[in-house]
Design a protein around this motif. Structure first.
Motif, PDB file in Angstrom:
ATOM      1  N   LYS A 482       0.827  -1.207   0.000  1.00  0.00           N
ATOM      2  CA  LYS A 482       0.000   0.000   0.000  1.00  0.00           C
ATOM      3  C   LYS A 482       0.861   1.255   0.000  1.00  0.00           C
ATOM      4  O   LYS A 482       0.554   2.226  -0.685  1.00  0.00           O
ATOM      5  CB  LYS A 482      -0.938  -0.012   1.208  1.00  0.00           C
ATOM      6  CG  LYS A 482      -1.885   1.176   1.271  1.00  0.00           C
ATOM      7  CD  LYS A 482      -2.847   1.046   2.451  1.00  0.00           C
ATOM      8  CE  LYS A 482      -3.779   2.250   2.539  1.00  0.00           C
ATOM      9  NZ  LYS A 482      -4.728   2.129   3.680  1.00  0.00           N
ATOM     10  N   GLY A 483       1.910   1.265   0.766  1.00  0.00           N
ATOM     11  CA  GLY A 483       2.821   2.408   0.784  1.00  0.00           C
ATOM     12  C   GLY A 483       2.373   3.523   1.693  1.00  0.00           C
ATOM     13  O   GLY A 483       3.100   3.949   2.590  1.00  0.00           O
ATOM     14  N   CYS A 484       1.155   4.008   1.494  1.00  0.00           N
ATOM     15  CA  CYS A 484       0.625   5.091   2.332  1.00  0.00           C
ATOM     16  C   CYS A 484      -0.876   5.174   2.113  1.00  0.00           C
ATOM     17  O   CYS A 484      -1.434   4.512   1.224  1.00  0.00           O
ATOM     18  CB  CYS A 484       1.294   6.432   1.991  1.00  0.00           C
ATOM     19  SG  CYS A 484       0.913   7.068   0.351  1.00  0.00           S
ATOM     20  N   ASP A 493       4.223   3.292   5.051  1.00  0.00           N
ATOM     21  CA  ASP A 493       5.343   2.347   5.042  1.00  0.00           C
ATOM     22  C   ASP A 493       5.969   2.368   3.642  1.00  0.00           C
ATOM     23  O   ASP A 493       5.880   1.399   2.878  1.00  0.00           O
ATOM     24  CB  ASP A 493       4.866   0.943   5.415  1.00  0.00           C
ATOM     25  CG  ASP A 493       6.049   0.001   5.711  1.00  0.00           C
ATOM     26  OD1 ASP A 493       7.217   0.407   5.481  1.00  0.00           O
ATOM     27  OD2 ASP A 493       5.792  -1.131   6.145  1.00  0.00           O
ATOM     28  N   ILE A 494       6.602   3.471   3.334  1.00  0.00           N
ATOM     29  CA  ILE A 494       7.212   3.630   2.023  1.00  0.00           C
ATOM     30  C   ILE A 494       8.378   2.666   1.818  1.00  0.00           C
ATOM     31  O   ILE A 494       8.554   2.142   0.716  1.00  0.00           O
ATOM     32  CB  ILE A 494       7.617   5.102   1.802  1.00  0.00           C
ATOM     33  CG1 ILE A 494       6.347   5.976   1.751  1.00  0.00           C
ATOM     34  CG2 ILE A 494       8.425   5.270   0.515  1.00  0.00           C
ATOM     35  CD1 ILE A 494       6.595   7.458   1.607  1.00  0.00           C
ATOM     36  N   GLN A 559       1.605  10.816  -0.462  1.00  0.00           N
ATOM     37  CA  GLN A 559       1.536  10.266  -1.816  1.00  0.00           C
ATOM     38  C   GLN A 559       2.647  10.797  -2.721  1.00  0.00           C
ATOM     39  O   GLN A 559       3.219  10.044  -3.518  1.00  0.00           O
ATOM     40  CB  GLN A 559       0.173  10.569  -2.440  1.00  0.00           C
ATOM     41  CG  GLN A 559      -0.976   9.804  -1.809  1.00  0.00           C
ATOM     42  CD  GLN A 559      -2.258  10.002  -2.585  1.00  0.00           C
ATOM     43  OE1 GLN A 559      -2.533   9.318  -3.561  1.00  0.00           O
ATOM     44  NE2 GLN A 559      -3.039  10.965  -2.137  1.00  0.00           N
ATOM     45  N   GLU A 560       2.968  12.068  -2.596  1.00  0.00           N
ATOM     46  CA  GLU A 560       4.056  12.621  -3.427  1.00  0.00           C
ATOM     47  C   GLU A 560       5.386  11.985  -3.036  1.00  0.00           C
ATOM     48  O   GLU A 560       6.220  11.687  -3.903  1.00  0.00           O
ATOM     49  CB  GLU A 560       4.115  14.140  -3.273  1.00  0.00           C
ATOM     50  CG  GLU A 560       5.086  14.835  -4.217  1.00  0.00           C
ATOM     51  CD  GLU A 560       4.641  14.827  -5.675  1.00  0.00           C
ATOM     52  OE1 GLU A 560       5.532  14.826  -6.551  1.00  0.00           O
ATOM     53  OE2 GLU A 560       3.420  14.806  -5.925  1.00  0.00           O
ATOM     54  N   LYS A 561       5.574  11.736  -1.749  1.00  0.00           N
ATOM     55  CA  LYS A 561       6.802  11.051  -1.292  1.00  0.00           C
ATOM     56  C   LYS A 561       6.867   9.637  -1.862  1.00  0.00           C
ATOM     57  O   LYS A 561       7.935   9.175  -2.269  1.00  0.00           O
ATOM     58  CB  LYS A 561       6.836  11.000   0.242  1.00  0.00           C
ATOM     59  CG  LYS A 561       7.024  12.335   0.923  1.00  0.00           C
ATOM     60  CD  LYS A 561       7.042  12.149   2.438  1.00  0.00           C
ATOM     61  CE  LYS A 561       7.201  13.484   3.157  1.00  0.00           C
ATOM     62  NZ  LYS A 561       7.176  13.317   4.642  1.00  0.00           N
ATOM     63  N   MET A 566       9.227   5.790  -5.766  1.00  0.00           N
ATOM     64  CA  MET A 566       9.100   4.846  -6.875  1.00  0.00           C
ATOM     65  C   MET A 566       9.970   5.276  -8.056  1.00  0.00           C
ATOM     66  O   MET A 566      10.594   4.454  -8.725  1.00  0.00           O
ATOM     67  CB  MET A 566       7.641   4.734  -7.319  1.00  0.00           C
ATOM     68  CG  MET A 566       6.695   4.101  -6.296  1.00  0.00           C
ATOM     69  SD  MET A 566       7.134   2.403  -5.818  1.00  0.00           S
ATOM     70  CE  MET A 566       7.968   2.703  -4.244  1.00  0.00           C
ATOM     71  N   LEU A 567      10.048   6.564  -8.305  1.00  0.00           N
ATOM     72  CA  LEU A 567      10.890   7.062  -9.396  1.00  0.00           C
ATOM     73  C   LEU A 567      12.362   6.756  -9.147  1.00  0.00           C
ATOM     74  O   LEU A 567      13.116   6.424 -10.067  1.00  0.00           O
ATOM     75  CB  LEU A 567      10.680   8.568  -9.570  1.00  0.00           C
ATOM     76  CG  LEU A 567       9.345   9.001 -10.189  1.00  0.00           C
ATOM     77  CD1 LEU A 567       9.129  10.494  -9.998  1.00  0.00           C
ATOM     78  CD2 LEU A 567       9.297   8.648 -11.671  1.00  0.00           C
ATOM     79  N   LYS A 568      12.765   6.857  -7.892  1.00  0.00           N
ATOM     80  CA  LYS A 568      14.180   6.636  -7.550  1.00  0.00           C
ATOM     81  C   LYS A 568      14.609   5.180  -7.738  1.00  0.00           C
ATOM     82  O   LYS A 568      15.806   4.899  -7.837  1.00  0.00           O
ATOM     83  CB  LYS A 568      14.436   7.068  -6.104  1.00  0.00           C
ATOM     84  CG  LYS A 568      14.435   8.583  -5.915  1.00  0.00           C
ATOM     85  CD  LYS A 568      14.665   8.953  -4.460  1.00  0.00           C
ATOM     86  CE  LYS A 568      14.638  10.465  -4.269  1.00  0.00           C
ATOM     87  NZ  LYS A 568      14.828  10.845  -2.832  1.00  0.00           N
ATOM     88  N   THR A 569      13.657   4.253  -7.808  1.00  0.00           N
ATOM     89  CA  THR A 569      14.041   2.847  -8.007  1.00  0.00           C
ATOM     90  C   THR A 569      14.579   2.618  -9.419  1.00  0.00           C
ATOM     91  O   THR A 569      15.254   1.618  -9.675  1.00  0.00           O
ATOM     92  CB  THR A 569      12.834   1.909  -7.787  1.00  0.00           C
ATOM     93  OG1 THR A 569      11.841   2.154  -8.796  1.00  0.00           O
ATOM     94  CG2 THR A 569      12.242   2.090  -6.403  1.00  0.00           C
ATOM     95  N   GLY A 570      14.245   3.520 -10.339  1.00  0.00           N
ATOM     96  CA  GLY A 570      14.696   3.359 -11.717  1.00  0.00           C
ATOM     97  C   GLY A 570      13.909   2.338 -12.508  1.00  0.00           C
ATOM     98  O   GLY A 570      14.241   2.054 -13.667  1.00  0.00           O
TER      99      GLY A 570
END
Length: 778
Positions: A482-484, A493-494, A559-561, A566-570
């Motif tokens: 879920k992430g958030c 839990d990002i 949500q923005e975090k 997710m973007l940083k995972t590449g």
């Protein structure tokens, strides 16, 4: 001899009974004679009762012997027989009706029958009741089919499909005993901070009017005898979708030309399509509340447009006239509203407690009351309720949420999805080795259903996670986190979401908003949710839906975090917005590999989204509203035309009205403009599918009046068609432009077609015009 004497006596007795039958009960008598006769027999108290529409969900009781009228209902009917009830079958946190305390479709039909039977047999005149229910994206009752909310319906740009959906909704509601469905919502919405944008067809009057009229024609079905089975209620009359500051119910700061040219046309079109009831709005226009606006309700609606149904107030909007402080008390508000043309008081207290005194004090006349009552009775007669007031509970059990209806819900969900960006990542391969499904809206059933939705069984709803599980191969590993939450940050839990993403070949991230009410939500008397200080440990997800206006359009909570993580995972990243209003999409638009919006896609939404993700369905939804880059741009809608740039950046929206991508490409050519009459033209072109797969294109015709006596928009939608083309197929498309399409309200507020030239534009979006030509009106 005795035998013949008995026969003669029997004939005479029957004849006597027929002659003694009141005209209002004679099915063969003309409707107007029946109304006149009934009015002559009614007491003032009975007449006032016909103008009251109290809340209905407390009117029945579930017992071991079935569903029976509650004592509250009996007391109401014995004191003053009521003309209609609202939301008798409604189930949600406000009504406190759950899957356990509420009614199944069969029980709903039994409940309505029991209430109707009491009205027909236990009241002096036996006048049947009208039961009105919420029906904007499905009947708001337990067990019914849940469709995408109106903003998603509008994204289909599919007239026939919206009419089909309307028929399904009407069928479900009338089989359960309902007579009136509140919907469609025809407010032209140009304020995304406003909490109710999800209930509308968006920012354009033509798209709203055409789709709204189709919805009306679907809802207002007739039986084989020509009697209406169901009526539509147009909401909210008028100017409700442009509230000052985005605050629900705030005044509409609008001039007469904009009112007539942009806000009223959808209602005019739907009245022409046959709509039988209209609901007033909470707002005011130029200092006059809509509920007591005689010019709107009598001069325009009835005299100019020929409306012959009746007008509801919105819930408590008559008391709201007092809240606007143009009268001293609710009695004066009731009098002003009745005289203005508001026939029925939704809520019932304003008229029920005040009209008799208002009559005695000569604030109103008996003719005012009789006129409103006749409007209500006429619809009861046109529906044949005096002769056939009951429904068959077995029909409800069979028809409601049947396989056909679920299929229609899936069609609407599919066609409502708008693909906004695709860097050739979509469609995904079903044989993908692993996929991460992340986000607060990835597996939350209520967050994808929107406001005005009843409690649901879990297995009735397909979430995005459900849809993906059903679409991929058995060997694909699905990693869900879920992430958030939407708003709450205490349970984020990002890191778990990042771990799931890093273990996957691609990410599907589902963000957005929610209109889901829970049982801790507080409500105003009108049913709107209140944004109050948080009393519980966790914030609810609700950030949209009636009463939840916003001061920004940013993603809430963490949500923005989560998106940045997710973007940083590449990894390859597909972002899906499930939302009730256009939210900030800037980061996803710039950095994600693919982006789409599904709005609130209804019960089949997860399946429809998965079909798009994996290529089982080629998306063709088009935006019915512009997506702004920031609230600082507001208002931003396509017909404003090109604006001066800001110091901080562009004034153009992030995504424009009418925009949407496909997995194939379409070519426009061969535009022709042919005059077919004194004031009419046929506009044609050819559309070719140049891609490698079949798909739908939404062909849009826009118009510019090159020189006009008043200021008109640089670009105005006039016609559109959604068409299906096989790969390589070419089709000729034709549109007819009539005198009405070329007309405007001049400085004298006359609707006229002025001589001159017009620029005709054909394209795939308001900012993607492919062909242009000129026509001239002499």
């Amino acid at each position: 001899m005795t035998k013949y004497l008995i026969i003669i006596c029997s004939v005479l007795l029957i004849s006597f009974r027929l002659q003694g039958q009141p005209v209002y009960k004679n099915a063969k008598a003309p409707v107007e004679e029946r109304i006149s006769n009934l009015l002559s027999l009614m007491t003032l108290n009975e007449k006032i009762g016909q103008l009251c529409c109290p809340l209905g969900w407390e009117m029945y009781l579930k017992t071991d012997k079935g569903v029976v009228p509650a004592e509250k209902f009996k007391n109401l009917m014995n004191n003053r027989p009521i003309g209609s009830f609202w939301a008798t079958l409604r189930a949600d946190p406000w009504t406190q009706k759950t899957l356990i305390t509420g009614l199944s479709p069969k029980q709903s039909a039994e409940a309505i029958n029991s209430l109707q039977k009491y009205a027909m047999e236990k009241t002096r005149l036996g006048i049947p009741i009208l039961f009105a229910e919420e029906c904007a994206h499905g009947h708001m009752a337990i067990g019914t089919t849940v469709f995408p909310t109106s903003i998603g319906q509008a994204s289909t740009w599919n007239v026939d499909l919206i009419e089909e959906m309307g028929r399904v909704i009407a069928q479900e509601c009338w089989s359960m005993g309902g007579n009136i469905g509140y919907g469609p919502i025809l407010d032209v919405a140009r304020e995304p901070r406003w909490s109710r944008m999800e209930e509308t067809f968006g920012e354009d009057p033509v798209l709203t009017g055409i789709l709204g009229s189709a919805f009306v024609q679907g809802l207002q079905v007739k039986d084989n005898a020509g009697k209406y089975k169901f009526y539509s209620t147009l909401k909210h009359f008028a100017g409700y979708g442009i509230p000052l500051g985005g605050h629900n119910g705030n005044p509409a700061q609008i001039g007469m030309h904009q009112l007539f040219s942009e806000m009223l046309p959808p209602f005019k079109m739907a009245v022409k399509a046959g709509a039988k009831t209209v609901m007033t709005s909470y707002n005011s226009i130029d200092g006059v509340p809509s509920t007591s606006n005689r010019y709107l309700l009598k001069d325009i609606l009835r005299k100019q447009w020929g409306f012959n149904g009746f007008v509801f107030s919105d819930l408590g909007s008559i008391e709201g006239v007092r809240g606007h402080r143009i009268v001293a008390n609710v009695k004066e508000a009731a009098a002003a509203s009745l005289k203005a043309g508001t026939d029925v008081d939704l809520g019932g207290n304003a008229y029920g407690k005040n009209l008799e005194n208002a009559l005695q004090e000569k604030l109103i006349s008996l003719a005012d009351i009789d006129s409103a009552v006749s409007h209500v009775l006429r619809l009861k007669y046109e529906a044949g309720l005096f002769e056939n007031p009951y429904v068959k509970p077995t029909d409800a059990a069979k028809l409601v949420r049947c396989e056909n209806n679920k299929t229609v819900a899936l069609k609407v969900a599919r066609e409502s999805i708008v693909l906004l960006k695709n860097d050739n990542i979509l469609p995904l391969e079903k044989s993908i080795k692993s996929i991460a499904v992340i986000g607060p809206n990835a597996d939350n059933i209520y967050n994808q259903l929107g406001d005005y939705t009843a409690p649901q069984e879990r297995d009735n709803i397909k979430t995005v996670l459900d849809g993906i599980k059903e679409s991929v191969s058995a060997k694909t590993k699905i990693n869900y986190a879920k992430g958030c939450a939407i708003r709450d940050t205490t349970q984020s839990d990002i890191p778990a979401a990042v771990k799931a993403a890093n273990q996957s070949d691609a990410i599907v991230l589902v963000l957005g908003g929610s209109s889901a009410r829970d049982f801790s939500t507080e409500f105003k008397e009108t049913g709107a949710a209140t944004v109050s200080a948080q009393k519980e440990k966790l914030l609810s997800d609700m950030e949209s839906g009636e009463g939840y206006d916003r001061s920004s359009l940013d993603l809430l909570g963490d949500q923005e975090k989560l998106l940045q993580a997710m973007l940083k995972t590449g990894k390859q990243l597909v972002v899906i917005y499930i939302q009730g209003r256009p939210l900030n999409m800037n980061t996803a638009a710039e950095k994600a590999n693919a982006l789409l919006t599904a709005w609130y896609p209804g019960q089949e939404g997860g399946k429809a989204i998965a079909e798009v993700l994996f290529g089982d369905y080629n998306p063709a939804g088009r935006l019915p509203v512009s997506i702004p880059r920031s609230v600082g741009q507001l208002p931003v809608y396509y017909s404003l035309g090109k604006q001066n740039e800001y110091v901080e950046g562009t004034s153009s929206p992030l995504y424009s009205f009418g925009y949407g991508l496909s997995y194939t490409t379409f070519e426009y050519s061969g535009m022709k403009c042919k005059k077919t009459g004194k004031d009419s033209f046929i506009i044609s072109c050819e559309i070719k599918n140049k891609g490698n797969r079949e798909g739908d294109e939404v062909v849009q015709l826009y118009l510019k009046d090159d020189v006009s006596s008043i200021i008109t928009p640089e670009i105005m939608l006039k016609k559109f068609k959604r068409i299906h083309l096989d790969k390589g197929e070419t089709r000729k498309i034709e549109f007819e432009l009539t005198k009405e399409d070329l007309s405007l309200y001049n400085q004298q507020m006359e609707f006229v077609a002025e001589p001159g030239t017009f620029t005709v534009m054909l394209g795939a979006a308001s900012n993607d015009i492919r062909l242009k030509d000129k026509i001239e009106l002499k």
